[in-house]
Design a protein around this motif. Structure first.
Motif, PDB file in Angstrom:
ATOM      1  N   SER A   1       0.919  -0.910  -0.234  1.00  0.00           N
ATOM      2  CA  SER A   1       0.112  -0.276   0.223  1.00  0.00           C
ATOM      3  C   SER A   1       0.613   1.348  -0.001  1.00  0.00           C
ATOM      4  O   SER A   1       0.812   2.348  -0.730  1.00  0.00           O
ATOM      5  CB  SER A   1      -0.441  -0.255   0.941  1.00  0.00           C
TER       6      SER A   1
ATOM      7  N   LEU B   1       2.555   1.849  -3.549  1.00  0.00           N
ATOM      8  CA  LEU B   1       1.625   2.207  -4.563  1.00  0.00           C
ATOM      9  C   LEU B   1       1.036   3.900  -4.149  1.00  0.00           C
ATOM     10  O   LEU B   1       1.365   4.603  -5.078  1.00  0.00           O
ATOM     11  CB  LEU B   1       0.020   1.950  -3.940  1.00  0.00           C
TER      12      LEU B   1
ATOM     13  N   VAL C   1       1.589   5.941  -7.519  1.00  0.00           N
ATOM     14  CA  VAL C   1       0.839   5.852  -7.980  1.00  0.00           C
ATOM     15  C   VAL C   1       0.556   7.525  -7.977  1.00  0.00           C
ATOM     16  O   VAL C   1      -0.317   8.152  -6.777  1.00  0.00           O
ATOM     17  CB  VAL C   1      -0.741   5.259  -7.913  1.00  0.00           C
TER      18      VAL C   1
ATOM     19  N   ASP D   1      -4.995   8.397  -9.281  1.00  0.00           N
ATOM     20  CA  ASP D   1      -5.654   7.431  -8.215  1.00  0.00           C
ATOM     21  C   ASP D   1      -7.542   7.780  -8.012  1.00  0.00           C
ATOM     22  O   ASP D   1      -8.210   6.849  -7.311  1.00  0.00           O
ATOM     23  CB  ASP D   1      -4.958   7.551  -6.284  1.00  0.00           C
TER      24      ASP D   1
END
Length: 103
Positions: free
Chosen positions: A90, A93, A97, A102
Motif C-alpha cells: 500500500s 503504491l 501512483v 488515483d
C-alpha cells in the motif's frame, strides 16, 4: 514489529534522543548503500524497485547492515507478516501512483 512500535518501545526503554539517533543512523546506512551502487542501478522512469534492508541493532543502539535484498519476498507465513507486507504494498503504491490517477 512495525517500525512505529519498535520506535515506541525503544523510546520507552532507551529514551527519545538515543532512539532518534538510531533511526538517523539507519537512514545514513540506507543512503550510503544506495550511493555505493548507484552506477550499476537501472534508471528507468517506467518502473521501480523495492529493496529490503536487514539491519541488526546492537545493545548500544548501533545499527549494522546485514544485507540488502534487491527483490525481497512478499510471501507470508504469519498473520502479522501478511499485515506488514500488505501495508508495504500500500505504501509503495501511494508513492508510485500519482494522486491524479488515483481519483
Amino acid at each position: 514489529w512495525s517500525l512505529d512500535n519498535l520506535r515506541l518501545f525503544l523510546e520507552s526503554c532507551r529514551g527519545k534522543e538515543k532512539t532518534d539517533k538510531l533511526f538517523e543512523n539507519i537512514l545514513v546506512i540506507v543512503v550510503a548503500s544506495l550511493k555505493a551502487v548507484q552506477s550499476v542501478m537501472i534508471n528507468d522512469k517506467h518502473c521501480f524497485e523495492c529493496y529490503g534492508y536487514d539491519v541488526l541493532i546492537d545493545s548500544q543502539l548501533k545499527p549494522w547492515l546485514v544485507e540488502v535484498n534487491a527483490s525481497p519476498s512478499l510471501s507470508t507465513t504469519t498473520e502479522e507478516d501478511r499485515l506488514l507486507k500488505t501495508r508495504l504494498i500500500s505504501d509503495i503504491l501511494a508513492v508510485v501512483v500519482p494522486p491524479s490517477l488515483d481519483e
